[in-house]
Design an enzyme around this catalytic site. Structure first.
Site, PDB file in Angstrom:
ATOM      1  N   HIS A  14       0.843  -1.200   0.000  1.00 29.88           N
ATOM      2  CA  HIS A  14       0.000   0.000   0.000  1.00 29.88           C
ATOM      3  C   HIS A  14       0.877   1.248   0.000  1.00 29.88           C
ATOM      4  O   HIS A  14       1.608   1.491   0.955  1.00 29.88           O
ATOM      5  CB  HIS A  14      -0.873  -0.053   1.257  1.00 29.88           C
ATOM      6  N   ARG A  15       0.822   1.995  -1.082  1.00 33.49           N
ATOM      7  CA  ARG A  15       1.696   3.175  -1.280  1.00 33.49           C
ATOM      8  C   ARG A  15       3.159   2.737  -1.270  1.00 33.49           C
ATOM      9  O   ARG A  15       4.037   3.491  -0.821  1.00 33.49           O
ATOM     10  CB  ARG A  15       1.437   4.253  -0.224  1.00 33.49           C
ATOM     11  N   GLU A  41       0.423  -0.768  -4.762  1.00 38.14           N
ATOM     12  CA  GLU A  41      -0.643   0.219  -4.969  1.00 38.14           C
ATOM     13  C   GLU A  41      -0.021   1.593  -4.890  1.00 38.14           C
ATOM     14  O   GLU A  41       0.915   1.827  -4.089  1.00 38.14           O
ATOM     15  CB  GLU A  41      -1.698   0.061  -3.869  1.00 38.14           C
ATOM     16  N   ASP A  43      -1.067   6.063  -5.598  1.00 39.22           N
ATOM     17  CA  ASP A  43      -2.116   7.068  -5.793  1.00 39.22           C
ATOM     18  C   ASP A  43      -1.603   8.097  -6.791  1.00 39.22           C
ATOM     19  O   ASP A  43      -0.434   8.488  -6.724  1.00 39.22           O
ATOM     20  CB  ASP A  43      -2.421   7.755  -4.456  1.00 39.22           C
ATOM     21  N   HIS A  55      -0.519  10.791  -2.428  1.00 39.74           N
ATOM     22  CA  HIS A  55      -1.850  10.436  -1.942  1.00 39.74           C
ATOM     23  C   HIS A  55      -2.795  11.625  -1.818  1.00 39.74           C
ATOM     24  O   HIS A  55      -3.997  11.508  -2.073  1.00 39.74           O
ATOM     25  CB  HIS A  55      -1.731   9.748  -0.576  1.00 39.74           C
ATOM     26  N   GLU A 107      -4.371   3.989  -8.318  1.00 35.34           N
ATOM     27  CA  GLU A 107      -5.595   4.607  -7.800  1.00 35.34           C
ATOM     28  C   GLU A 107      -5.706   6.024  -8.351  1.00 35.34           C
ATOM     29  O   GLU A 107      -4.837   6.872  -8.116  1.00 35.34           O
ATOM     30  CB  GLU A 107      -5.597   4.606  -6.262  1.00 35.34           C
ATOM     31  N   LYS A 109      -6.831   9.443  -8.214  1.00 33.23           N
ATOM     32  CA  LYS A 109      -7.244  10.251  -7.060  1.00 33.23           C
ATOM     33  C   LYS A 109      -8.015  11.504  -7.446  1.00 33.23           C
ATOM     34  O   LYS A 109      -8.901  11.916  -6.722  1.00 33.23           O
ATOM     35  CB  LYS A 109      -6.025  10.648  -6.233  1.00 33.23           C
ATOM     36  N   ASP A 223       0.805  -2.059   4.672  1.00 32.83           N
ATOM     37  CA  ASP A 223       1.941  -1.130   4.656  1.00 32.83           C
ATOM     38  C   ASP A 223       3.287  -1.827   4.807  1.00 32.83           C
ATOM     39  O   ASP A 223       4.320  -1.242   4.494  1.00 32.83           O
ATOM     40  CB  ASP A 223       1.771  -0.108   5.793  1.00 32.83           C
TER      41      ASP A 223
END
Ligand code: G3P
Ligand code: MG
Length: 234
Positions: A14-15, A41, A43, A55, A107, A109, A223
């Site tokens: 995640h990120r 992943e 953003d 993000h 993603e 945003k 994470d």
């Protein structure tokens, strides 16, 4: 090339490996690859003709800059420190780093991201199987579907996952992506019975991750993918 859905239970960074390096930076994505994450992943926002991997639409939380992305020209944006000396990367830079080594969930945003992201993926000849485009704003996914239906879509849901199957069907989504606090075994079963993959965010508790795995979730966003991979594969 690594297909996005490459295993029965995906541990998605995640990120990037954001517990170990500043979120959404090249070091975070490099770390995710180093620990064997099968997918990452990120953003993305569009500003000044560029796609920025960050993000928030404001700089304050994750960089030493202030104000909104669009308030600054690209050279100024590149001068900000996104953590440990890393810059705010562009989507091109992240995709170059990852290459064919992991799946990538992009993603979307901000408004207006679907078109430039699809154009970039097309220009790069990215294999559709490597990608999932997701968004909370389902209008971006509708645009992506109309513009370039080959890129698999993931419909993101926040506090309210009601009618997720119907919404996912309308979007032609490959996956339904749920907030952990909203997920029940029944919700996952309903989505899976309708033919969707199911992804859950953000899951850092290992016991919960194993529960979601045992309920048949397709994967989780976490994470610390290195630690999580060890926890869910044992
Ligand atoms: O896509 C899963 C997750 O990233 C969605 O929430 O706020 O972390 O982008 P957020
Ligand atoms: Mg995200």
């Amino acid at each position: 090339m690594t297909a996005f859905f490459s295993s029965n239970f995906l541990v998605i960074a995640h990120r990037g490996a954001s517990a170990e390096a500043p979120e959404n930076t090249l070091p975070a994505f490099a770390r995710a690859l180093a620990v064997g994450a099968p997918a990452v992943e990120l953003d993305v926002y569009a500003a000044h003709g560029e796609l920025w991997v960050i993000h928030d639409d404001a700089l304050d939380r994750t960089t030493n800059g202030t104000g909104r992305l669009e308030d600054h020209d690209p050279a100024t944006l590149r001068g900000f420190d996104a953590g440990a000396g890393a810059v705010i990367p562009t989507l091109t830079e992240v995709l170059d780093l990852i290459g064919a080594r992991a799946g990538v969930n992009i993603e979307l945003k901000g408004p207006g991201t679907a078109e430039p992201v699809c154009a970039l993926l097309e220009k790069r000849n990215t294999p559709p199987e490597q990608i999932v485009l997701s968004a909370f704003d389902h209008r971006e996914l509708e645009r992506a579907k109309a513009l370039a239906p080959q890129w698999p879509r993931g419909a993101l849901f926040g506090k309210d996952p009601s009618n997720a199957v119907t919404k996912g069907q309308a979007l032609g989504a490959a996956s339904l992506n749920f907030a952990d606090r909203t997920v029940t075994q029944a919700l996952l079963s309903e989505a899976q019975s309708a033919g969707f993959r199911t992804l859950v965010y953000t899951v850092n508790d290992r016991t919960r991750a194993r529960e979601l795995r045992d309920w048949g979730a397709s994967g989780i966003f976490c994470d610390d993918p290195g630690a999580m991979i060890a926890a869910v594969t044992c």
